[in-house]
Design an enzyme around this catalytic site. Structure first.
Site, short mmCIF file in Angstrom:
data_model
loop_
_atom_site.label_atom_id
_atom_site.label_comp_id
_atom_site.label_asym_id
_atom_site.label_seq_id
_atom_site.Cartn_x
_atom_site.Cartn_y
_atom_site.Cartn_z
N GLU A 111 0.81 -1.23 0.00
CA GLU A 111 0.00 0.00 0.00
C GLU A 111 0.85 1.28 0.00
O GLU A 111 0.58 2.23 0.73
CB GLU A 111 -0.99 -0.03 1.17
CG GLU A 111 -1.98 -1.17 1.03
CD GLU A 111 -2.97 -1.34 2.16
OE1 GLU A 111 -3.87 -2.19 2.01
OE2 GLU A 111 -2.84 -0.64 3.18
N GLU A 133 -5.20 -8.24 -1.68
CA GLU A 133 -5.68 -8.22 -0.29
C GLU A 133 -7.08 -7.60 -0.28
O GLU A 133 -7.30 -6.55 -0.86
CB GLU A 133 -4.75 -7.39 0.59
CG GLU A 133 -5.17 -7.32 2.06
CD GLU A 133 -4.26 -6.41 2.88
OE1 GLU A 133 -3.03 -6.52 2.75
OE2 GLU A 133 -4.80 -5.57 3.64
#
Length: 520
Positions: A196, A314
């Site tokens: 991220e 994810e």
């Protein structure tokens, strides 16, 4: 008179309930596929969170983080083995603060709470001993293993923007980990760089051009250390939230063959504490809003990196560890299985569920390791839904979702029906759309086959959609006395009969006699 009035009332109720059943024709195009997935499409994640990872005055991770997880637990082992194999990704928010105690890296600092640390934690360490234990588990359970590497080593905070990290990635610690793993014969299916850090970032971000440069460096290292292309791990990235500008720039700055998979993350349900969470997981209009993201990622990959495949790296639904009264219950399956179906139609190759264990959204209970309902939904998908995705459509209620794939369990097709309505049952007739004239549609389903249709009806215990116990064809799914995953036995049904999807239910069906040339 009172008795007559009561009887009339019962009759009215009976007829009104009967009238709530809706007939639906589900058209499946078996001539060609519309997308393909990886054979091991279903994936689950393990994370780094320590026990003191807390949100909303609760700390739902316990000992489920990888540095504390009991890898010798028999239920855990049996749950993973049941997939034969299960794809597992080890990564998450803290992976860009983890150093590896191999090679020249001798000190192994313990991760602690730190106000000015990323996500409120200090640098942590994966010891050589724990790495060995992880691979002992991987080898014993047959896992296809993805490992997320620390992408911030060598970088520093920008003076202009503390969220922005600048400088080149230093791969020395990662190289030491790889060299040690090769010396031990450890099997790693893929390496992923960073977590991220793309787009706006979460706690930290890296420029798209710089990230492309860093992951190209990773690819060269992997190619050099793993000279055999047949056993060489894949390279994945950028493992974050999609934005068109960042992703397009990244994909245009990586050369052909650098990345095998373009991974992005999805938490489309909002915060785990959101009071509307249970409404959203049952709302087909809300659930459909994320489809544009899946399409955009798929289009970008096809345009700029056609050698790679899009993946959901994810996805936990609700962020900050999920919703404590929703994410581990039956009703969450409406969101989860709909996501599997939706992403597969947009040519995504892999879908990683956050998490296998840990938080409120674990496929396994964080403390008892007993499977939650979504575990069984994932397992049935893995066993029944093949890699060729077929077009499936109907003109009935939007509360009935339908997906079709070539069957993984032999000839024919497998269909997934998700009935999000709490009051309407659907009687679903399959129509084999062979692209002939409309009046010939009904004649093309040559499925009056001597082999019975296999149906798997999933419902919540006691009709409570927030139950942790799922029923399969009316029988509770419970571990055996030896702590094994129970056998998932279908109900055998006349192949010419419609599929009955009751209110608040999920149905998988395998139809061997469905003549689909795409599945030949």
């Amino acid at each position: 008179m009172d008795v007559k009035v009561t009887l009339c009332y019962v009759v009215v109720l009976l007829f009104s309930s009967l009238s709530s059943a809706e007939n639906v024709s589900l058209r499946v195009q078996g001539v060609t596929n519309i997308a393909t997935t990886d054979e091991n499409f279903v994936c689950a994640t393990l994370d780094w969170w320590p026990p003191n990872k807390c949100d909303y005055n609760q700390c739902p991770w316990g000992q489920a983080g990888i540095l504390n997880l009991d890898l010798g637990n028999q239920i855990l082992s049996n749950a993973v083995k049941a997939f034969n194999p299960l794809r597992i990704r080890l990564g998450g928010s803290l992976q860009d603060q983890i150093i590896y105690q191999v090679g020249n890296q001798m000190p192994c600092p313990q991760m602690t709470k730190k106000d000015d640390g990323l996500f409120g934690f200090s640098i942590g360490c994966l010891s050589q001993k724990r790495w060995d234990e992880i691979h002992n588990f991987v080898n014993q359970t047959g896992v296809k293993f993805t490992f997320g590497l620390n992408a911030l080593i060598g970088k520093i905070n920008s003076q202009k923007d503390k969220l922005n990290w600048v400088g080149d990635w230093n791969p020395l610690n990662a190289i030491s980990l790889m060299e040690y793993s090769i010396s031990k014969g450890y099997k790693i299916d893929s390496y992923e760089l960073g977590n991220e850090l793309c787009s706006a970032g979460v706690s930290a971000r890296v420029d798209s051009v710089q990230y492309a440069k860093d992951i190209t460096k990773l690819r060269r290292i992997v190619n050099r250390l793993y000279p055999n292309a047949n056993t060489r791990p894949e390279v994945l990235g950028p493992a974050g939230f999609y934005s068109k500008e960042w992703f397009d720039s990244f994909l245009q700055n990586v050369g052909p063959g650098v990345v095998n998979g373009v991974t992005h993350h999805i938490y489309n349900l909002g915060a785990g504490v959101d009071k509307d969470l249970i409404t959203r997981v049952q709302d087909p209009y809300f659930l459909s809003q994320i489809a544009q993201t899946f399409k955009d990622v798929s289009v970008a990959v096809k345009k700029f990196a056609p050698w790679a495949g899009p993946r959901v790296g994810e996805s936990g639904g609700a962020y900050n560890s999920g919703g404590k009264d929703v994410s581990h219950t039956f009703v969450n399956g409406f969101w989860f299985l709909d996501q599997l179906g939706m992403t597969s139609t947009f040519n995504h190759k892999v879908y990683c569920r956050q998490s296998l264990i840990g938080g409120n959204y674990g496929l396994l209970n964080t403390t008892s390791f007993i499977p939650n309902p979504d575990y069984y939904g994932a397992l049935l998908w893995h066993r029944l839904m093949g890699s060729n995705v077929l077009s499936a459509s109907h003109e009935g209620s939007p509360y009935l979702r339908a997906y079709a794939h070539c069957s993984k369990k032999g000839p024919g097709v497998s269909v997934l029906l998700i009935n999000m309505s709490n009051s309407t049952a659907f009687s679903v007739s399959l129509v084999n759309d062979m692209n002939l004239y409309p009046e010939q549609y009904s004649a093309m389903f040559n499925s009056v086959d001597p082999q019975m249709k296999e149906e798997y009806h999933l419902t919540p215990k006691d009709g409570n959609i927030q139950s942790d116990v799922m029923l399969l064809n009316g029988t509770p799914l419970e571990l055996t006395e030896s702590l094994d995953i129970p056998e998932l036995k279908p109900k055998l049904v006349d192949p010419s009969s419609p599929i009955n999807a009751g209110p608040d239910s999920i149905v998988f069906v395998h139809i061997r006699g469905f003549n689909a040339p795409a599945c030949a």
